[in-house]
Design a protein around this motif. Sequence first.
Motif, PDB file in Angstrom:
ATOM      1  N   SER A 119      48.869  42.373  51.324  1.00 44.79           N
ATOM      2  CA  SER A 119      47.889  43.451  51.460  1.00 44.79           C
ATOM      3  C   SER A 119      46.821  43.408  50.370  1.00 44.79           C
ATOM      4  CB  SER A 119      48.587  44.815  51.435  1.00 44.79           C
ATOM      5  OG  SER A 119      49.157  45.069  50.164  1.00 44.79           O
ATOM      6  N   GLU A 120      47.081  42.651  49.300  1.00 46.70           N
ATOM      7  CA  GLU A 120      46.122  42.555  48.201  1.00 46.70           C
ATOM      8  C   GLU A 120      45.206  41.338  48.318  1.00 46.70           C
ATOM      9  OE1 GLU A 120      45.621  44.757  45.966  1.00 46.70           O
ATOM     10  OE2 GLU A 120      47.366  46.019  46.298  1.00 46.70           O
ATOM     11  N   LEU A 125      39.085  38.938  46.566  1.00 43.47           N
ATOM     12  CA  LEU A 125      37.831  38.198  46.703  1.00 43.47           C
ATOM     13  C   LEU A 125      36.619  39.116  46.821  1.00 43.47           C
ATOM     14  CD1 LEU A 125      38.698  35.176  49.007  1.00 43.47           C
ATOM     15  CD2 LEU A 125      38.731  35.367  46.521  1.00 43.47           C
ATOM     16  N   GLU A 126      36.841  40.427  46.827  1.00 48.15           N
ATOM     17  CA  GLU A 126      35.714  41.354  46.872  1.00 48.15           C
ATOM     18  C   GLU A 126      35.006  41.378  45.525  1.00 48.15           C
ATOM     19  OE1 GLU A 126      37.457  45.054  47.938  1.00 48.15           O
ATOM     20  OE2 GLU A 126      37.839  44.468  50.023  1.00 48.15           O
ATOM     21  N   ARG A 127      33.765  41.823  45.533  1.00 48.47           N
ATOM     22  CA  ARG A 127      33.036  41.958  44.271  1.00 48.47           C
ATOM     23  C   ARG A 127      33.540  43.197  43.535  1.00 48.47           C
ATOM     24  NH1 ARG A 127      28.613  38.617  43.992  1.00 48.47           N
ATOM     25  NH2 ARG A 127      28.012  37.597  45.942  1.00 48.47           N
ATOM     26  N   ALA A 128      33.740  43.056  42.260  1.00 52.87           N
ATOM     27  CA  ALA A 128      34.287  44.157  41.459  1.00 52.87           C
ATOM     28  C   ALA A 128      33.181  45.117  41.043  1.00 52.87           C
ATOM     29  CB  ALA A 128      34.985  43.601  40.226  1.00 52.87           C
ATOM     30  N   THR A 284      45.698  37.321  37.426  1.00 52.61           N
ATOM     31  CA  THR A 284      45.520  37.442  38.877  1.00 52.61           C
ATOM     32  C   THR A 284      44.876  38.766  39.277  1.00 52.61           C
ATOM     33  OG1 THR A 284      47.826  38.186  38.974  1.00 52.61           O
ATOM     34  CG2 THR A 284      47.404  35.892  39.494  1.00 52.61           C
ATOM     35  N   GLY A 285      45.084  39.803  38.484  1.00 57.40           N
ATOM     36  CA  GLY A 285      44.500  41.101  38.810  1.00 57.40           C
ATOM     37  C   GLY A 285      43.004  41.175  38.611  1.00 57.40           C
ATOM     38  N   SER A 372      46.116  48.244  41.567  1.00 59.37           N
ATOM     39  CA  SER A 372      45.598  47.079  42.272  1.00 59.37           C
ATOM     40  C   SER A 372      44.240  47.377  42.899  1.00 59.37           C
ATOM     41  CB  SER A 372      46.575  46.637  43.362  1.00 59.37           C
ATOM     42  OG  SER A 372      46.585  47.576  44.427  1.00 59.37           O
ATOM     43  N   PRO A 373      43.444  46.315  43.154  1.00 61.96           N
ATOM     44  CA  PRO A 373      42.138  46.509  43.786  1.00 61.96           C
ATOM     45  C   PRO A 373      42.228  47.172  45.156  1.00 61.96           C
ATOM     46  CG  PRO A 373      42.297  44.309  42.836  1.00 61.96           C
ATOM     47  CD  PRO A 373      43.671  44.907  42.758  1.00 61.96           C
ATOM     48  N   ALA A 374      43.176  46.744  45.980  1.00 62.12           N
ATOM     49  CA  ALA A 374      43.261  47.271  47.341  1.00 62.12           C
ATOM     50  C   ALA A 374      43.727  48.718  47.367  1.00 62.12           C
ATOM     51  CB  ALA A 374      44.203  46.403  48.180  1.00 62.12           C
TER      52      ALA A 374
END
Length: 389
Positions: A119-120, A125-128, A284-285, A372-374
């Motif tokens: 799910s992550e 790969l999205e822009r932060a 990785t985060g 997490s980003p997601a």
Amino acid sequence: MRPGGRAQAAIELLDEIIVAARDGGAAADTLIARYFKTRRYAGSKDRRAIRDLVYRAIRRAGDPPAHGRAALIGLAREDSELAAAFDGSPHTPAPITDDEVSTRPGVLPRWLAKRIDRSEHAALLERAPLDIRVNSRKTDRDAVAAMLPDAVPTPHVPNGLRLPEGSAVEATQPWLDGLIEIQDEGSQLIALAARARPGMTVLDLCAGAGGKTLALADAMGGEGRLIASDTNRARLSRLPPRAQRVDAGFIESRLLDPGREANVLGDLEEQCDVVLVDAPCSGTGTWRRNPEARWRLTPDRLAKLTETQSGLLDIAAQLVKPGGALVYAVCSLIEEEGAGQIAAFLARSIGFTPERDIFTPGRYLGPGKLLSPAHDGTDGFFVARLRRA
């Protein structure tokens, strides 16, 4: 520049980035800046277009490409306009042949994909976003927001603001006046988890350039004892001027000798109210910020990192005073660096108990929490707060 010239420049840059990732060289942003510094003929539109091509190719390839041409051909096989730029004219790439090697699309290196929750994957790969932390000793969030019209409050921390990606923060008056620091909201949460207060003795064991140290200094109001230590002289040397800019001159810096940390930290044994271990990790985060970092991580490097993390926890445990707290954090989504690392520490250490009330966002994972980003819109972090009896 014509499209073919831009494509050729992207291939040359990708070649450099691939070699740097393999050999532990400079980051992609640094290499891109160096490349354009020696090519003044490239205008701003060309630079943006080339940079976009490079990062599109990087984000598309989970495994390290064989070379820059293979990386860009992989992209061109999905983009007819880019494929047409491979026309073989002067200063452009040779035409693509049917049997040429190209990178396969993928989010993560194949050896790692199953170690990170599916799910992550896409979010990595999205822009932060670009987050800043307001220095509460000098101002407040509302005052800074009034000075930065594009800023909006971050959802999880009281002193955070979010700006559009690419904002020139360091050219703004709040930055020049020492009112703000660039810091992802996840990093701000880690500093809040330390619960540093005026009068405490606090150690940031792996301080690096001091981003979290400065957040701890803000929480302490300049009162107490705050020590920043690290084994990297170059990174640690960046802290004093940063501290001076935000009036945090009470921070002590200590350069550590790997394997001989006790020689420098022995006087702090059982003296610290809080020890923060923001340990070296796979990163990785943060891969949405540095997508080429996926090509740097190998199974051997991961094994060495987990060994280092274990050693740092054992060092930190000796420095926490009875009743004090050990806060462990890694910017990683890999369990053996996070929940697994703390579970192993608790199994071999007597007197430490994980606290559940760390912060509101995130998901509980074993003895700590995962951001997490997601799920949270922050960089990926595992955080645990351990209380010593």
